[in-house]
Each structure stands twice: as C-alpha cells, then as structure tokens.
Design a protein around this motif. Structure first.
Motif, PDB file in Angstrom:
ATOM      1  N   ASP A 178      33.826  40.948  56.412  1.00  0.00           N
ATOM      2  CA  ASP A 178      35.046  41.366  55.719  1.00  0.00           C
ATOM      3  C   ASP A 178      35.662  40.216  54.935  1.00  0.00           C
ATOM      4  O   ASP A 178      36.145  40.389  53.820  1.00  0.00           O
ATOM      5  N   VAL A 179      35.607  39.000  55.519  1.00  0.00           N
ATOM      6  CA  VAL A 179      36.135  37.837  54.802  1.00  0.00           C
ATOM      7  C   VAL A 179      35.245  37.508  53.616  1.00  0.00           C
ATOM      8  O   VAL A 179      35.722  37.196  52.521  1.00  0.00           O
ATOM      9  N   ALA A 180      33.922  37.595  53.806  1.00  0.00           N
ATOM     10  CA  ALA A 180      33.002  37.299  52.715  1.00  0.00           C
ATOM     11  C   ALA A 180      33.216  38.255  51.554  1.00  0.00           C
ATOM     12  O   ALA A 180      33.182  37.868  50.385  1.00  0.00           O
ATOM     13  N   ARG A 181      33.487  39.525  51.851  1.00  0.00           N
ATOM     14  CA  ARG A 181      33.711  40.504  50.799  1.00  0.00           C
ATOM     15  C   ARG A 181      34.956  40.153  50.003  1.00  0.00           C
ATOM     16  O   ARG A 181      34.955  40.152  48.770  1.00  0.00           O
ATOM     17  N   ALA A 182      36.022  39.825  50.720  1.00  0.00           N
ATOM     18  CA  ALA A 182      37.265  39.481  50.029  1.00  0.00           C
ATOM     19  C   ALA A 182      37.110  38.190  49.238  1.00  0.00           C
ATOM     20  O   ALA A 182      37.687  38.053  48.164  1.00  0.00           O
ATOM     21  N   ALA A 183      36.334  37.238  49.779  1.00  0.00           N
ATOM     22  CA  ALA A 183      36.224  35.945  49.127  1.00  0.00           C
ATOM     23  C   ALA A 183      35.236  35.955  47.976  1.00  0.00           C
ATOM     24  O   ALA A 183      35.460  35.330  46.947  1.00  0.00           O
ATOM     25  N   ALA A 184      34.111  36.663  48.139  1.00  0.00           N
ATOM     26  CA  ALA A 184      33.053  36.615  47.143  1.00  0.00           C
ATOM     27  C   ALA A 184      33.323  37.541  45.976  1.00  0.00           C
ATOM     28  O   ALA A 184      32.959  37.253  44.851  1.00  0.00           O
ATOM     29  N   GLU A 185      33.951  38.667  46.214  1.00  0.00           N
ATOM     30  CA  GLU A 185      34.204  39.612  45.138  1.00  0.00           C
ATOM     31  C   GLU A 185      35.394  39.180  44.307  1.00  0.00           C
ATOM     32  O   GLU A 185      36.402  38.719  44.837  1.00  0.00           O
ATOM     33  N   ARG A 186      35.259  39.330  43.046  1.00  0.00           N
ATOM     34  CA  ARG A 186      36.361  39.030  42.150  1.00  0.00           C
ATOM     35  C   ARG A 186      36.287  39.963  40.954  1.00  0.00           C
ATOM     36  O   ARG A 186      35.274  40.605  40.709  1.00  0.00           O
ATOM     37  N   VAL A 187      37.360  40.003  40.224  1.00  0.00           N
ATOM     38  CA  VAL A 187      37.418  40.898  39.081  1.00  0.00           C
ATOM     39  C   VAL A 187      36.379  40.484  38.045  1.00  0.00           C
ATOM     40  O   VAL A 187      36.291  39.316  37.667  1.00  0.00           O
ATOM     41  N   ASP A 188      35.608  41.450  37.611  1.00  0.00           N
ATOM     42  CA  ASP A 188      34.678  41.252  36.499  1.00  0.00           C
ATOM     43  C   ASP A 188      35.419  41.664  35.231  1.00  0.00           C
ATOM     44  O   ASP A 188      35.504  42.842  34.898  1.00  0.00           O
ATOM     45  N   PHE A 189      35.976  40.692  34.558  1.00  0.00           N
ATOM     46  CA  PHE A 189      36.799  40.992  33.383  1.00  0.00           C
ATOM     47  C   PHE A 189      36.051  41.836  32.366  1.00  0.00           C
ATOM     48  O   PHE A 189      36.596  42.800  31.817  1.00  0.00           O
ATOM     49  N   ALA A 190      34.833  41.438  32.061  1.00  0.00           N
ATOM     50  CA  ALA A 190      34.098  42.080  30.978  1.00  0.00           C
ATOM     51  C   ALA A 190      33.829  43.551  31.235  1.00  0.00           C
ATOM     52  O   ALA A 190      33.705  44.342  30.298  1.00  0.00           O
ATOM     53  N   GLU A 191      33.742  43.948  32.509  1.00  0.00           N
ATOM     54  CA  GLU A 191      33.395  45.330  32.843  1.00  0.00           C
ATOM     55  C   GLU A 191      34.602  46.170  33.234  1.00  0.00           C
ATOM     56  O   GLU A 191      34.474  47.373  33.443  1.00  0.00           O
ATOM     57  N   SER A 192      35.766  45.570  33.354  1.00  0.00           N
ATOM     58  CA  SER A 192      36.955  46.278  33.832  1.00  0.00           C
ATOM     59  C   SER A 192      37.742  46.877  32.672  1.00  0.00           C
ATOM     60  O   SER A 192      37.732  46.368  31.551  1.00  0.00           O
ATOM     61  N   VAL A 193      38.476  47.947  32.979  1.00  0.00           N
ATOM     62  CA  VAL A 193      39.355  48.579  32.002  1.00  0.00           C
ATOM     63  C   VAL A 193      40.686  47.831  31.932  1.00  0.00           C
ATOM     64  O   VAL A 193      41.238  47.592  30.858  1.00  0.00           O
ATOM     65  N   ALA A 194      41.207  47.441  33.084  1.00  0.00           N
ATOM     66  CA  ALA A 194      42.485  46.728  33.155  1.00  0.00           C
ATOM     67  C   ALA A 194      42.523  45.963  34.469  1.00  0.00           C
ATOM     68  O   ALA A 194      41.890  46.353  35.452  1.00  0.00           O
ATOM     69  N   TYR A 195      43.310  44.878  34.519  1.00  0.00           N
ATOM     70  CA  TYR A 195      43.330  44.017  35.692  1.00  0.00           C
ATOM     71  C   TYR A 195      44.580  43.164  35.682  1.00  0.00           C
ATOM     72  O   TYR A 195      45.193  42.920  34.636  1.00  0.00           O
ATOM     73  N   MET A 196      44.972  42.692  36.850  1.00  0.00           N
ATOM     74  CA  MET A 196      46.006  41.650  36.945  1.00  0.00           C
ATOM     75  C   MET A 196      45.283  40.315  36.960  1.00  0.00           C
ATOM     76  O   MET A 196      44.505  40.033  37.866  1.00  0.00           O
ATOM     77  N   ARG A 197      45.533  39.492  35.952  1.00  0.00           N
ATOM     78  CA  ARG A 197      44.806  38.232  35.855  1.00  0.00           C
ATOM     79  C   ARG A 197      45.533  37.091  36.549  1.00  0.00           C
ATOM     80  O   ARG A 197      44.922  36.097  36.943  1.00  0.00           O
ATOM     81  N   ASP A 198      46.875  37.208  36.683  1.00  0.00           N
ATOM     82  CA  ASP A 198      47.690  36.139  37.262  1.00  0.00           C
ATOM     83  C   ASP A 198      48.921  36.805  37.870  1.00  0.00           C
ATOM     84  O   ASP A 198      49.698  37.428  37.150  1.00  0.00           O
ATOM     85  N   ARG A 199      49.108  36.679  39.165  1.00  0.00           N
ATOM     86  CA  ARG A 199      50.214  37.386  39.818  1.00  0.00           C
ATOM     87  C   ARG A 199      51.578  36.912  39.329  1.00  0.00           C
ATOM     88  O   ARG A 199      52.546  37.681  39.329  1.00  0.00           O
ATOM     89  N   ILE A 200      51.667  35.652  38.859  1.00  0.00           N
ATOM     90  CA  ILE A 200      52.948  35.097  38.452  1.00  0.00           C
ATOM     91  C   ILE A 200      53.476  35.765  37.188  1.00  0.00           C
ATOM     92  O   ILE A 200      54.683  35.922  37.009  1.00  0.00           O
ATOM     93  N   GLU A 201      52.596  36.190  36.276  1.00  0.00           N
ATOM     94  CA  GLU A 201      53.076  36.783  35.040  1.00  0.00           C
ATOM     95  C   GLU A 201      53.489  38.244  35.202  1.00  0.00           C
ATOM     96  O   GLU A 201      53.994  38.854  34.264  1.00  0.00           O
ATOM     97  N   LEU A 202      53.305  38.799  36.395  1.00  0.00           N
ATOM     98  CA  LEU A 202      53.851  40.115  36.743  1.00  0.00           C
ATOM     99  C   LEU A 202      53.390  41.229  35.798  1.00  0.00           C
ATOM    100  O   LEU A 202      54.206  41.852  35.118  1.00  0.00           O
ATOM    101  N   GLY A 203      52.103  41.488  35.792  1.00  0.00           N
ATOM    102  CA  GLY A 203      51.676  42.593  34.959  1.00  0.00           C
ATOM    103  C   GLY A 203      50.177  42.788  34.940  1.00  0.00           C
ATOM    104  O   GLY A 203      49.411  42.026  35.532  1.00  0.00           O
ATOM    105  N   VAL A 204      49.779  43.829  34.222  1.00  0.00           N
ATOM    106  CA  VAL A 204      48.381  44.227  34.118  1.00  0.00           C
ATOM    107  C   VAL A 204      47.947  44.100  32.665  1.00  0.00           C
ATOM    108  O   VAL A 204      48.649  44.529  31.745  1.00  0.00           O
ATOM    109  N   ARG A 205      46.802  43.499  32.457  1.00  0.00           N
ATOM    110  CA  ARG A 205      46.231  43.299  31.128  1.00  0.00           C
ATOM    111  C   ARG A 205      45.155  44.349  30.881  1.00  0.00           C
ATOM    112  O   ARG A 205      44.313  44.600  31.740  1.00  0.00           O
ATOM    113  N   VAL A 206      45.177  44.960  29.708  1.00  0.00           N
ATOM    114  CA  VAL A 206      44.155  45.920  29.308  1.00  0.00           C
ATOM    115  C   VAL A 206      43.009  45.157  28.654  1.00  0.00           C
ATOM    116  O   VAL A 206      43.237  44.264  27.823  1.00  0.00           O
TER     117      VAL A 206
END
Length: 543
Positions: A340-368
């Motif tokens: 479970d830890v490996a899944r959380a640690a190894a997986e990350r957002v694949d920007f190129a394949e995603s429709v939208a994502y939060m790239r930085d929690r500090i900027e408070l928002g979702v990027r398309v």
C-alpha cells in the motif's frame, strides 16, 4: 529625559508572517510582547483578510505590490513551464513593489527579509532578501551581505536543517535577532524614509513545532524585543504591523484531489517518467510517527530512515526518481516497502495522459491539460469550458467523511483573479472550507485521510497602525491584504499606483492614485536550488 533619536524614517512596516489575533491575544494577556501590544493599543487595529492563495510566496508579493496574483504572476512556491517547475523568485514578481514606487518618488528604503525578493532589483537604499532566496543571497547594493557579516558576525536566511530541540528554538531567536540587527545597521547607514522588516519564524515555528506554545512564545518575545530596539533607535513617525495570513489548527480531513480525479477518470498515473509522487509526505509522516525531531532517524523504521536519508540530500517529490537513484534507494524500496505504501509512493500523476490534475497544493486549484497550451495536452480547446464546468460541478459536490462540504468555493480562475497573468493560475480554483481541509496532490491511500500537517494558514491575518497621521479611532473592519501597500504609501504622502487592487485604509489621509509607467519585467531566471527546495519540503509546502 534623553533626547529622542533624530532619523528620517517616516514609516516602518513590520511584517509578522502568520500573525493573527488567535496567536497574539494570549501573548497580550500575559504581557509577553509589550512593544507589539503598545502599537495595537495606541493606534488602531483589525483583522486583515488574506487572498487566495494565503501562502507566503504569493501573499507577501500581493501585500507589497497592492495587486492580486493575476497581476503580479506568483500563485505559489512553484512556477511552471509546461510540466516542469522551479521555485519562484523575484523575477517572477511582475509588478512594481511599494519600495520601487517610493524609489520613483525619490524616497530611500531599507527592506530586510521580505520573501520573494531575490535577486533584488536596484533602488535607492538597501534590500536583503528573505524566504525562497538561497543561503548566500545577492543583496543590494552589491557586497552588502559581506558588510552585514563584518558588522554582525553572521547573517543567515535560514537555520541549519539538522537542528532540533532547544537548539532549534535558539536558532529561531538568532534569526529573529539577525533581522532586527541588520535593519538597524542599514537604517543608520542609509537613513531611509521607509523601512520594511519581515519576521518569518512566526510562521515556521507552527510547521516545525506544532502545538509547542513555549516555542511560539519564545519566537514572539524575540520579535517583540527586535521591534522595540528598532523603535528606540529609529523612532519612525508611523508604524504599521501586518501579516500575510493567519494560522490555526486543522480540524478537518486531508482531501487527495488527484486521487478523487483519478476515480472520476480524469487523472492517469504512472510509475515511470516525470510526475509528482508523494515521497516527502510519506517521509514526513514516518518522521512524525517515529519521533518529533529530525535527529531521530535511528528510532524510525527502515522505510523512515531511507526516506529521511533522501530528504537529507534534498530529494523533493518532483525530482524523486533521480534522487532515489542518487542515494541508492530504488532497490531498497522495490524490495521492502509494503504494497500500500509502495502504491502511494510509486504512483504519480501522468501529466501527459491526464485530463486535469492538481499540480501544486499551494496554488489551490486544478489545471486542465489543454491541447496547444500544455506540452502534451489532451483536452481540445473546444472542450475546455465543458471540462471546467464538469470539474466545478464534481468538486463542489465533494463532502468530507463527516458530511460537510470540502470546499467553500469552486470557481473559474477569472472569477478569482484578474490581470495579465491569470493564465498562470489553475483553471479551476478550489478554496477549502474555512481552510480546515488539507488539500493534497498525492495519489493512493483513498480520497481522504488525516491531515499531513497539523496547522494551516487561515484567511484572517492582522493589521495595526500607530503614530503620526493615524486615526486611532478608525474602523479597520474589511481591511484586505491588497490595502497595505496603498496605505503605507499614503503615510508617506505618495499616491498609490492606479493598477493596485487595494486602497488606503480609513486610518490615514488618502492621497489618491497615479498612473505610473507600465512595469517592465526582468528576464526570468531559474532558482534551481536544491537546498531551498528541501527546506520547502521540510515544511510540507512541496509534497
């Protein structure tokens, strides 16, 4: 009675990072900070509403430029070029600061420890940069850092990263003393009309020593001592105390926005290539579970020791893949980390394949991930508004495990920001309910969990004003962060810029506005400083 000191310091701005009444009132009640309290008692004071987002790297530039992030261009600790990133610096602040306005009006300024002021731009006076600067910052004028160290014996931007316990508190005091001593030396040397000294440790203490009231008191006592010494030596006509935001404990949950978007089919994850994993979050959790201080590596699990070792060499989440290889942790993690830890640690957002994502929690928002704007955008321009509408609808409906809305506002960025740099903001802005919900970029481990940090920035900061030309009976209710710069300028008889979003508060005589020439931004330069990145990760600002 001794003669009052004679200086030309008309206005002193004291910046208290994260200052708010919930922190100050208990200190006032016990007479712990008499000089600060006297400013509140002798003048007028009130709450100071912060902006979105209410974090140091964006809020302080808003305070000292008087404009919203859409006009100055800084929305968080990170700046992005496609999917790549860097820590922000002064070249990313694309609006004139109040001391640059003063420079245009033939006034001299001394600015000490203001965040996001490195590399400094030239003015009549002196600038010693603060937060996000490297430990050996360029100062203005050239050679000033060496002069400070020759005068004071030492001057640092940050404390050593390996201190803890009583030594850590002593460093809080020492850094605070350095700010005051540096300001007094420079005020004597440059004889400014305006002075700005900022104290960062009033925020740092909550992140590094959560729940430690004695450490908080020690920091504020040190600040009060330095403020008193500056007042005694420089005798400013007017004093303004202001904060960039408030501080308070989390009472809600951690909401993992990217995990939610993945379950909605909008985020894709990967274990290869570039992305945003969550190693620093896991490392900090391991450290907290093992022992509070960072010298507790021997008491941690092997995972905790491994991740702490990674953090010690400046591994931040965005650069974890290269960092793991550098310290030889990749094989260790693959063989020993629980699934479970490996899944959380190894997986990350694949920007190129995603429709939208939060790239930085500090900027408070979702990027398309918009085609034609992002390097590998997948959302056609014709679908952009529909995707935003869908995001707003689904995020607005999110409820925490106790049945409360996760967000108090979900909106298009142009409904929150205005100006030429709105494009740099997230496409959909997500404002957590009362800032009691911790927003995280991590994927895995479910949509909700306990907050990774015990304290959070709050919207309600504080402002106090006293001295010549200040109406002590003025009502400051409704004061906003953007009002500080035009108010400070008014105390000096200088018109605010007509691009400023704020206006002079009713405690001072208004001077009006002026159309200053358009700001000509410098070429942006890279920060690319692993030590700065590691410090931000230590404080939980970079996951």
């Amino acid at each position: 009675m001794a003669d009052r000191p004679q200086t030309n310091l008309e206005t002193l701005l004291v910046g208290v990072d994260a200052g708010c009444r919930r922190v100050l009132d208990p200190l006032f009640e016990t007479d712990a900070v008499p000089r600060l309290e006297s400013i509140f008692d002798e003048g007028t004071a009130g709450g100071l509403r912060s902006q979105i987002p209410p974090w140091t790297p964006s809020a302080w530039p808003s305070l000292y430029t008087g404009v919203n992030p859409g006009k100055h261009g800084v929305f968080g600790f990170l700046t992005f070029d496609g999917y790549d990133w860097d820590v922000v610096n002064a070249t990313h602040v694309r609006e004139r600061t109040l001391w640059e306005v003063l420079d245009r009006n033939d006034r001299t300024s001394v600015v000490v420890n203001a965040p996001v002021t490195h590399p400094p731009r030239e003015i009549d006076g002196a600038i010693v940069p603060g937060y996000t600067a490297p430990e050996e910052p360029d100062c203005h004028p050239a050679g000033l850092l060496a002069d400070l160290r020759a005068e004071m014996g030492d001057y640092r931007v940050y404390a050593p990263r390996d201190v803890s316990g009583d030594e850590q508190i002593e460093w809080y005091r020492r850094l605070t003393e350095m700010r005051g001593e540096a300001f007094r030396y420079l005020a004597d040397r440059f004889d400014p009309s305006f002075g700005f000294v900022q104290f960062q440790q009033t925020d740092t203490v909550f992140h590094e020593r959560p729940g430690d009231d004695e450490a908080v008191r020690a920091v504020y006592e040190a600040v009060d001592e330095q403020v008193g010494a500056i007042l005694d030596q420089c005798d400013p006509d007017t004093v303004v105390v202001a904060s960039d935001h408030g501080m308070g404990e989390y009472r809600g949950s951690e909401f993992r926005v990217n995990e939610f978007l993945r379950e909605q089919g909008l985020v894709e994850t990967t274990a290869d290539g570039e992305g945003m994993p969550t190693w620093s979050t896991i490392a900090s959790n391991q450290l907290r579970e093992g022992k509070e201080s960072r010298d507790a590596a021997d008491s941690l699990s092997p995972l905790g020791r491994a991740l702490a070792a990674g953090a010690a060499v400046g591994i931040t989440s965005q650069r974890i893949r290269a960092g793991l290889d550098a310290v030889g942790l990749a094989d260790f993690v693959a063989e020993r980390v629980p699934n479970d830890v490996a899944r959380a640690a190894a997986e990350r957002v694949d920007f190129a394949e995603s429709v939208a994502y939060m790239r930085d929690r500090i900027e408070l928002g979702v990027r398309v991930n918009l085609r034609g704007r992002e390097p590998d955008g997948v959302v056609a321009p014709g679908d952009y508004e529909r995707v935003r509408e869908d995001l707003i609808a689904m995020l607005s409906a999110v409820e925490t495990p106790d049945g409360r809305p996760a967000f108090e506002r979900v909106a298009r960025r142009e409904e929150v920001f205005s100006g030429p740099y709105v494009e740099a903001a997230p496409d959909v802005v997500t404002v957590p309910r009362e800032f009691d919900e911790f927003l995280s970029t991590r994927v895995g481990d479910g949509q909700f969990g306990p907050p990774s940090e015990p304290y959070n920035h709050k919207r309600e900061g504080v402002i106090a004003m006293a001295g010549a030309g200040v109406d002590a009976d003025a009502d400051l209710s409704g004061a906003h962060l953007f009002d500080v710069a035009p108010t400070v300028l008014a105390t000096l008889g200088i018109p605010a810029g007509d691009r400023m979003d704020g206006s002079a508060l009713p405690a001072v005589e208004p001077v009006g506005t002026r159309a200053y020439p358009a700001f000509d931004p410098d070429a942006q330069v890279a920060t690319d400083d692993g030590d700065v990145e590691a410090r931000l990760a230590d404080l939980g600002y970079i996951e």
